[in-house]
Enzyme design. Structure first.
Site, PDB file in Angstrom:
ATOM      1  CE1 TYR A 120      58.592  53.151  44.231  1.00 46.67           C
ATOM      2  CE2 TYR A 120      56.287  53.875  44.005  1.00 46.67           C
ATOM      3  CZ  TYR A 120      57.571  53.318  43.402  1.00 46.67           C
ATOM      4  OH  TYR A 120      57.457  52.702  42.538  1.00 46.67           O
ATOM      5  CD  GLU A 148      56.392  47.369  40.584  1.00 43.63           C
ATOM      6  OE1 GLU A 148      55.392  46.866  40.730  1.00 43.63           O
ATOM      7  OE2 GLU A 148      56.649  48.670  40.647  1.00 43.63           O
ATOM      8  CD1 TRP A 201      52.904  51.082  46.267  1.00 41.27           C
ATOM      9  CD2 TRP A 201      53.842  49.190  45.476  1.00 41.27           C
ATOM     10  NE1 TRP A 201      54.245  51.464  46.263  1.00 41.27           N
ATOM     11  CE2 TRP A 201      54.898  50.381  45.289  1.00 41.27           C
ATOM     12  CE3 TRP A 201      54.643  48.262  44.999  1.00 41.27           C
ATOM     13  CZ2 TRP A 201      56.277  50.439  45.116  1.00 41.27           C
ATOM     14  CZ3 TRP A 201      55.970  47.791  44.739  1.00 41.27           C
ATOM     15  CH2 TRP A 201      56.674  49.209  44.904  1.00 41.27           C
TER      16      TRP A 201
END
Ligand code: ZN
Length: 184
Positions: free
Chosen positions: A23, A45, A53
């Protein structure tokens, strides 16, 4: 991540798994123009809100599968029984408000697609503007898009500065990709 000054520093220190590395190296801060991918980023998000995260990224495949591979049209048509199905799925973030926001936002994106040709063109038509104006604009259009979520989303796709720190080995590559914030 508290002991690291940035996501980049934590990645360099080998704090995270290969999923994060992928990522960080290939998506974070790089332009994205494909509508379903943009919707997917926004959804990720939103799902992260209040969580780490790490938690969300590690569930990314099951989140993507649960939300019809981030297909805007399919998610826009989710019914109350889809909401119940998602609430029973342990592979995702089971929060009714987040699920409802995903559906509402997909419907809003469909309207933008009709008016602007694509979600991407709508985002691009709003650029450049100040961070606080982006936040107002997202608050008006979408659900569950507060300050942090909007900021992270726009940083992630290169419209706001700040994804990679200048010390990051990827920083030059990001600059070469001509992120939109360079034009602001
Ligand atoms: Zn970085």
């Amino acid at each position: 991540m508290a002991q690291y000054n940035s996501y980049c520093a934590a990645i360099s220190a080998g704090k995270f798994n290969a999923k994060h590395q992928d990522y960080h190296d290939h998506y974070y801060g790089f332009a994205e123009t494909e509508d379903n991918a943009l919707f997917g980023s926004l959804l990720m998000e939103i799902n992260q809100a209040g969580l780490s995260w790490d938690t969300v990224l590690n569930k990314s495949e099951s989140i993507k599968a649960a939300y019809a591979n981030f297909d805007i049209d399919q998610v826009a048509n989710f019914t109350p029984s889809d909401i119940e199905r998602l609430l029973k799925n342990p592979g995702i973030i089971r929060m009714r408000k987040k699920i409802e926001a995903a559906i509402y936002n997909a419907q809003q994106i469909q309207l933008l697609q009709r008016e602007y040709g694509s979600f991407y063109h709508w985002i691009d038509s709003q650029h450049p503007q100040k961070e606080e104006d982006w936040i107002k604009c997202f608050k008006k259009k979408f659900k569950f898009t507060g300050k942090e979520i909007t900021k992270e989303f726009l940083m992630g796709i290169g419209y706001l500065k700040g994804a990679h720190v200048p010390e990051c080995p990827l920083y030059d590559k990001v600059l070469k990709s001509q992120p939109k914030w360079l034009e602001a």
